[in-house]
Enzyme design. Structure first.
Site, short mmCIF file in Angstrom:
data_model
loop_
_atom_site.label_atom_id
_atom_site.label_comp_id
_atom_site.label_asym_id
_atom_site.label_seq_id
_atom_site.Cartn_x
_atom_site.Cartn_y
_atom_site.Cartn_z
N ASP A 20 34.80 30.57 -33.82
CA ASP A 20 35.69 30.18 -32.73
C ASP A 20 36.94 31.05 -32.86
O ASP A 20 37.29 31.53 -33.93
CB ASP A 20 36.01 28.69 -32.78
CG ASP A 20 36.61 28.18 -31.46
OD1 ASP A 20 36.78 29.01 -30.53
OD2 ASP A 20 36.91 27.00 -31.36
N ASP A 74 28.42 22.49 -31.36
CA ASP A 74 29.01 22.38 -32.68
C ASP A 74 29.92 21.16 -32.66
O ASP A 74 30.44 20.80 -31.59
CB ASP A 74 29.86 23.61 -33.02
CG ASP A 74 31.23 23.53 -32.37
OD1 ASP A 74 31.31 23.80 -31.16
OD2 ASP A 74 32.21 23.17 -33.04
N1 GUN Z 1 36.44 23.84 -29.47
C1 GUN Z 1 36.32 22.71 -28.73
N2 GUN Z 1 36.81 22.91 -27.49
C2 GUN Z 1 37.26 24.19 -27.45
C3 GUN Z 1 37.88 24.99 -26.42
O1 GUN Z 1 38.12 24.55 -25.30
N3 GUN Z 1 38.20 26.28 -26.76
C4 GUN Z 1 37.93 26.79 -28.00
N4 GUN Z 1 38.26 28.05 -28.27
N5 GUN Z 1 37.36 26.06 -28.97
C5 GUN Z 1 37.02 24.78 -28.69
#
Ligand code: GUN
Length: 376
Positions: A92, A271
């Site tokens: 992420d 996830d």
């Molecule tokens: N993890 C859960 N929701 C999000 C989101 O909206 N953006 C990002 N980058 N990670 C997440």
């Protein structure tokens, strides 16, 4: 990366497929255990491979950038070489953690400045910088830098935030496409749909993201406190616009019921910290329902944790023993519970795949959800 769809469910939008990366294949729908700081908390890499059979794990740019830092990760040869995980990794972008974890943050067009939650030091994330960081970490799938809006969110804030996320996406793509992976294997960039719970914004965002024609797409900004029905209707709308032949990743979701409902709406990847975080607090997901292992009720129950699941942790240890470990604050409690919950989540998506292939996914889903979500 390639994605091929192998079966469609006749009664819903659910599908099975195979996503192939340079670190191996991923069968979809898939659940990705969260390994925030380069480790799935309390679980060995060997257990992830052999007991849980995780096909891909997650890492977080925000955490890995702060600690151990890019010097160490770069010298190690990337996250795969550093932690010994041989299968695919997704990172992420920090577009969520920077809002939820850092102490003070300022969001501007250029990027986000923030203070580390570890030592209070000052940092800046820009779309370009976050692409460079994710090149150094070296995950197979990397995420665009976005803003995840809170819930509830004023319409004007959601609109402006979404438009900035779109401009940031163009900057992410610009940087990503002019650079290469450092370690000799391909990386791919997934953009993220935002727009809070406003249908017109979600439609606009999904159309913008689809127009970028990347190899996969993500849906963000959900499971942030909105009612489940609003989450489902948003997913349905967004999936009616995102290309059908590309994988769809719903970020940060969710309960077993959320996952099965989203699969029926055509989501392929998930996830969530829920299985591992809940495990460390003594909450277990099982094929019979949800169990709080700290309850007196389990003190003399010498049956295996979840014989229906199979797998080492779930069949070898008894409920009474695991309850004792939790009551005594023993480290092994979190290890057994994490191993069990992840085995359950991977079992769940494996079952989903089998029922999609068999053509009876919807009947199976509707039958099993009440059982899985009941509190024992
Ligand atoms: N993890 C859960 N929701 C999000 C989101 O909206 N953006 C990002 N980058 N990670 C997440």
């Amino acid at each position: 990366m390639t994605f091929s769809i192998t079966a469609h469910d006749p009664q819903s939008k659910a599908r099975t497929g195979t996503l192939t990366t340079d670190h191996g294949p991923i069968q979809t729908p898939i659940f990705m255990p969260v390994g925030t700081a380069g480790t799935v908390k309390a679980v060995h890499q060997r257990e992830l491979e052999t007991d849980i059979n995780a096909e891909i794990i997650l890492g977080n740019t925000y955490h890995l950038y702060l600690r151990p830092g890019l010097d160490v990760l770069g010298q190690a040869g990337g996250l795969h070489a550093f932690n010994g995980w041989r299968r695919p990794i997704l990172t992420d972008s920090g577009g969520y953690q920077v809002y939820s974890l850092s102490n003070t943050r300022k969001i501007k067009e250029e990027g986000v400045t923030f203070k580390s939650h570890i030592d209070g030091s000052n940092h800046r994330f820009t779309p370009e910088g976050v692409m460079d960081i994710q090149r150094t970490i070296g995950a197979d799938i990397i995420m665009a830098f976005d803003e995840c809006t809170p819930y509830p969110c004023e319409y004007e804030y959601a609109r402006k935030s979404m438009e900035m996320t779109h401009r940031w996406l163009d900057r992410c793509i610009g940087r990503f496409d002019e650079t290469e992976g450092h370690y000799g294997y391909q990386q791919t960039l997934f953009p993220i749909v935002q727009g809070s719970t406003y249908p017109d914004l979600r439609r606009q965002s999904a159309e913008f993201i689809a127009s970028k024609e990347r190899e996969g797409n993500a849906i963000g900004g959900l499971a942030v406190g909105e009612p489940a029905e609003e989450m489902y209707s948003t997913i349905e709308l967004v999936n009616s616009i995102l290309p059908v032949d590309k994988p769809r990743y719903l970020m940060g979701v969710g309960t077993p019921a959320n996952i099965l409902e989203a699969i029926s709406l055509g989501v392929d990847m998930f996830d969530c910290v829920m299985p591992t975080r809940n495990a460390r607090h003594g909450l277990l997901f099982t094929t019979e329902g949800i169990m709080n292992m700290k309850n007196e009720r389990w003190s003399r129950d010498f049956s295996p944790i979840d014989p229906g699941l199979g797998g080492y942790a779930s069949t070898f240890y008894t409920k009474a023993y695991l309850r004792h470990l939790f009551k005594a604050d023993e480290l092994l409690s979190g290890q057994i519970a994490s191993l069990h919950n992840l085995t359950f989540y991977l079992w769940l998506v494996r079952q989903a795949r089998a029922h999609i292939a068999a053509g009876d996914f919807v009947a199976w889903k509707n039958g099993i959800i009440p059982k899985l979500m009941q509190r024992l």
